[in-house]
Design an enzyme around this catalytic site. Structure first.
Site, PDB file in Angstrom:
ATOM      1  CE1 TYR A  36       0.363   0.770   4.614  1.00 45.71           C
ATOM      2  CE2 TYR A  36       0.249  -1.611   4.378  1.00 45.71           C
ATOM      3  CZ  TYR A  36       0.551  -0.495   5.136  1.00 45.71           C
ATOM      4  OH  TYR A  36       1.050  -0.650   6.399  1.00 45.71           O
ATOM      5  CG  HIS A  51       5.166   2.038   2.119  1.00 44.55           C
ATOM      6  ND1 HIS A  51       3.855   1.709   2.348  1.00 44.55           N
ATOM      7  CD2 HIS A  51       5.715   2.286   3.339  1.00 44.55           C
ATOM      8  CE1 HIS A  51       3.624   1.764   3.650  1.00 44.55           C
ATOM      9  NE2 HIS A  51       4.735   2.106   4.267  1.00 44.55           N
TER      10      HIS A  51
END
Ligand code: C5P
Length: 323
Positions: A251, A299
């Protein structure tokens, strides 16, 4: 005879007016039918709410931006926000979430009994031009002397533990918004907005408990002005991940989502403190990197950086490389 002529003229005129009226109503009806409610909101936001009066505003010329931008998705939750179950499911898989959708909705309801129903935005110094500084935590801020430039903006958003005291020359002294989640929580002064990035229902409960009682288990209990609290919309997280990052990485990073939110609520965005160190890690300006293997964590750091650079290259955002 003469009066009869006038009479028929009036009747023709009346019929003509009637036809124009019916045509207008039908056109409006077709227009509204064609635009579903979400599309209508998007259309209104894109066309009617463009009140920006900065020297350079977001416009059709920002080609890269417009490829991904969807203004119909609100960056922050409001009391009447209508999160879909699908959006909730996406969000609830980010971190361990054991509760269901109804529990989530009930939690949000409780939260909005404490915080304002819609996020509060102060007026900018120059009407129609809200300028924002998004301050990431990169080591590239060290020795940058960006302090005055950061302090000059209307909104100054700092993230997690981003230090201020002792680093004013490089990062400025003002903070209007502090992004946090329970693991990076801190106490704020009465004028700073607490911007919660919740990754699970427990994070929302942490905020509720902290604001109600100031006690929240073992985690740091933030004290903040309840009237200035805002919560990132899970649907916005999903949109940033799926649209902007094409679902790369687990994410988006807190910094990247902050930057995207700023693009949605600011008229001019200045970006500081983004960029990995020479070993590809997200090291901070105030401390030595602890876990050398962290790199950019879960990430998609490289992807995010490429996007930031593209936005900067098109002059959509002002990007400051640092040292
Ligand atoms: O490390 P932390 O998550 O607190 O940093 C906030 C944000 O700043 C990150 O989510 C990332 O987007 C950005 N950052 C960066 N380069 C670094 C450190 C942080 O781009 N060296």
């Amino acid at each position: 005879m003469y009066l009869k002529g006038i009479d028929s003229h009036l009747r023709v005129l009346l019929r003509l007016k009637m036809c124009i009226f019916l045509l207008a109503v039908t056109t409006a009806g077709i227009f509204l039918a064609l635009l579903k409610s979400s599309e209508l909101t998007e259309w209104i936001q894109n066309n009617l709410q463009n009140t920006c009066q900065c020297v350079k505003c977001f416009s059709k010329e920002d080609e890269f931006l417009n490829r991904y931008l969807n203004r119909s998705i609100e960056p922050f939750l409001s009391a009447n926000a209508d999160l879909s179950e699908e959006e909730f499911k996406w969000w609830s898989h980010l971190q361990s979430n054991s509760h269901n959708f109804s529990y989530f909705k009930a939690t949000i309801k409780t939260l909005f009994k404490i915080i304002p129903p819609t996020p509060v935005f102060e007026k900018p110094q120059t009407e129609g031009c809200r300028t924002c500084a998004v301050v990431g935590n990169s080591i590239n801020l060290k020795g940058s002397h960006y302090g005055p430039l950061i302090d000059f903006q209307d909104v100054i958003i700092r993230i997690n533990y981003g230090r201020v005291k002792g680093y004013e020359q490089d990062v400025g002294a003002r903070t209007t918004h502090r992004v946090m989640y329970p693991e990076s929580g801190s106490t704020l002064d009465n004028t700073t907005h607490l911007v919660l990035f919740a990754f699970k229902i427990r994070d929302l409960e942490w905020l509720i408990k902290s604001l109600q009682t100031g006690i929240s288990g073992k985690q740091v209990k933030p004290r903040a002005n309840k009237n200035l609290v805002m919560v990132l919309n899970p649907a916005f997280m999903k949109y940033v991940h799926q649209s902007w990052l094409e679902s790369k990485g687990k994410y988006p990073s807190t910094g990247f989502m902050t930057l995207m939110a700023a693009i949605h609520f600011c008229d001019e965005v200045h970006v500081f403190g983004f960029g990995a160190d020479s070993s590809g890690s997200w090291s901070h300006y105030w401390e030595k990197m602890k876990g050398k293997n962290f790199k950019t964590g879960p990430h998609p750091g490289k992807q995010e950086y490429t996007i930031i650079h593209k936005l900067a290259a098109e002059k959509t955002i002002y990007f400051y490389n640092g040292v």
